[in-house]
Design a protein around this motif. Structure first.
Motif, PDB file in Angstrom:
ATOM      1  N   VAL A  90      39.627  46.432  41.546  1.00  0.00           N
ATOM      2  CA  VAL A  90      40.688  45.458  41.840  1.00  0.00           C
ATOM      3  C   VAL A  90      41.815  45.610  40.828  1.00  0.00           C
ATOM      4  O   VAL A  90      42.998  45.629  41.198  1.00  0.00           O
ATOM      5  CB  VAL A  90      40.119  44.013  41.829  1.00  0.00           C
ATOM      6  N   ARG A  91      41.468  45.749  39.552  1.00  0.00           N
ATOM      7  CA  ARG A  91      42.465  45.907  38.493  1.00  0.00           C
ATOM      8  C   ARG A  91      43.304  47.169  38.705  1.00  0.00           C
ATOM      9  O   ARG A  91      44.516  47.162  38.511  1.00  0.00           O
ATOM     10  CB  ARG A  91      41.764  45.945  37.132  1.00  0.00           C
ATOM     11  N   ASP A  92      42.644  48.264  39.129  1.00  0.00           N
ATOM     12  CA  ASP A  92      43.345  49.536  39.357  1.00  0.00           C
ATOM     13  C   ASP A  92      44.016  49.599  40.728  1.00  0.00           C
ATOM     14  O   ASP A  92      44.588  50.631  41.080  1.00  0.00           O
ATOM     15  CB  ASP A  92      42.364  50.711  39.236  1.00  0.00           C
ATOM     16  N   LYS A  93      43.881  48.541  41.513  1.00  0.00           N
ATOM     17  CA  LYS A  93      44.453  48.449  42.862  1.00  0.00           C
ATOM     18  C   LYS A  93      43.913  49.518  43.827  1.00  0.00           C
ATOM     19  O   LYS A  93      44.563  49.906  44.776  1.00  0.00           O
ATOM     20  CB  LYS A  93      45.982  48.504  42.821  1.00  0.00           C
ATOM     21  N   THR A  94      42.688  49.966  43.567  1.00  0.00           N
ATOM     22  CA  THR A  94      42.020  50.893  44.481  1.00  0.00           C
ATOM     23  C   THR A  94      41.553  50.143  45.717  1.00  0.00           C
ATOM     24  O   THR A  94      41.613  50.653  46.825  1.00  0.00           O
ATOM     25  CB  THR A  94      40.813  51.566  43.781  1.00  0.00           C
ATOM     26  N   VAL A  95      41.060  48.910  45.499  1.00  0.00           N
ATOM     27  CA  VAL A  95      40.636  48.046  46.601  1.00  0.00           C
ATOM     28  C   VAL A  95      41.563  46.836  46.619  1.00  0.00           C
ATOM     29  O   VAL A  95      41.723  46.152  45.606  1.00  0.00           O
ATOM     30  CB  VAL A  95      39.156  47.595  46.431  1.00  0.00           C
ATOM     31  N   GLU A  96      42.178  46.598  47.769  1.00  0.00           N
ATOM     32  CA  GLU A  96      43.119  45.484  47.920  1.00  0.00           C
ATOM     33  C   GLU A  96      42.433  44.325  48.646  1.00  0.00           C
ATOM     34  O   GLU A  96      41.510  44.533  49.418  1.00  0.00           O
ATOM     35  CB  GLU A  96      44.337  45.938  48.738  1.00  0.00           C
ATOM     36  N   GLY A  97      42.924  43.120  48.411  1.00  0.00           N
ATOM     37  CA  GLY A  97      42.478  41.964  49.176  1.00  0.00           C
ATOM     38  C   GLY A  97      41.458  41.073  48.499  1.00  0.00           C
ATOM     39  O   GLY A  97      41.033  40.075  49.062  1.00  0.00           O
ATOM     40  N   ILE A  98      41.056  41.404  47.271  1.00  0.00           N
ATOM     41  CA  ILE A  98      40.068  40.585  46.561  1.00  0.00           C
ATOM     42  C   ILE A  98      40.795  39.665  45.592  1.00  0.00           C
ATOM     43  O   ILE A  98      41.610  40.108  44.787  1.00  0.00           O
ATOM     44  CB  ILE A  98      39.036  41.466  45.828  1.00  0.00           C
TER      45      ILE A  98
END
Length: 175
Positions: A90-98
């Motif tokens: 989430v911090r690295d913006k690899t997975v969005e929406g959390i």
């Protein structure tokens, strides 16, 4: 249980017939086995790769927001490392929406809540988590055992056969 009884009743039973009674491995941390190809390979040839996913449900939390709730993990997955990995993604913006992730586990069981942002689609986020974390992992099965001092790759049928022979030996020695 039933597979051994079937073998005793019919020593010529096939691996396929025994697979009716033994559906697959029973992992101590539960999880969901995806597909049956890995199990089939393990039981027929003695080796295979089993795809295991965490048990994840979708719940509605405050303010009409959705959350993914993890209650079971694949075998040998460390919960703390998983939560840290999701936070890193989430911090690295690899997975969005959390929006938030928290561990609500207690003595009644495991519960990791992944709260989603209002615009996030739960299925899309979950698929990203499967792709980038150990919420989905592969477990290799290698049914290698020593038989009369020699290593042997065992099929399910051969394993049941050797187990029954072992039990017969134990009972004979006892009596």
């Amino acid at each position: 249980g039933r597979a051994i009884e079937h073998y005793i009743d019919d020593p010529e039973v096939s691996t396929e017939e025994l697979m009716v009674h033994i559906k697959g491995p029973d992992f101590p941390t539960a999880g969901i086995i995806v597909g049956s190809e890995g199990i089939d390979g393990a039981y027929r040839q003695g080796r295979g790769r089993v795809l295991v996913r965490a048990r994840v449900t979708t719940e509605e939390v405050r303010d009409d927001r959705m959350a993914l709730v993890v209650t079971e993990l694949p075998y040998q997955v460390n919960k703390a490392n998983l939560v840290a990995k999701i936070a890193e993604l989430v911090r690295d913006k690899t997975v969005e929406g959390i929006r938030d992730i928290r561990d609500e586990s207690d003595r009644h069981g495991m519960r990791v809540v992944i709260e989603l942002r209002g615009d996030a689609r739960p299925v899309a986020v979950l698929n990203q988590l499967y792709k980038h974390t150990t919420l989905q992992s592969t477990f290799s099965v290698n049914m290698l055992a020593l038989v009369d001092g020699q290593p042997e790759q065992l099929t399910l049928r051969r394993m049941v056969e050797l187990f029954v022979q072992h039990r017969q030996t134990v009972v004979r020695r006892r009596t």
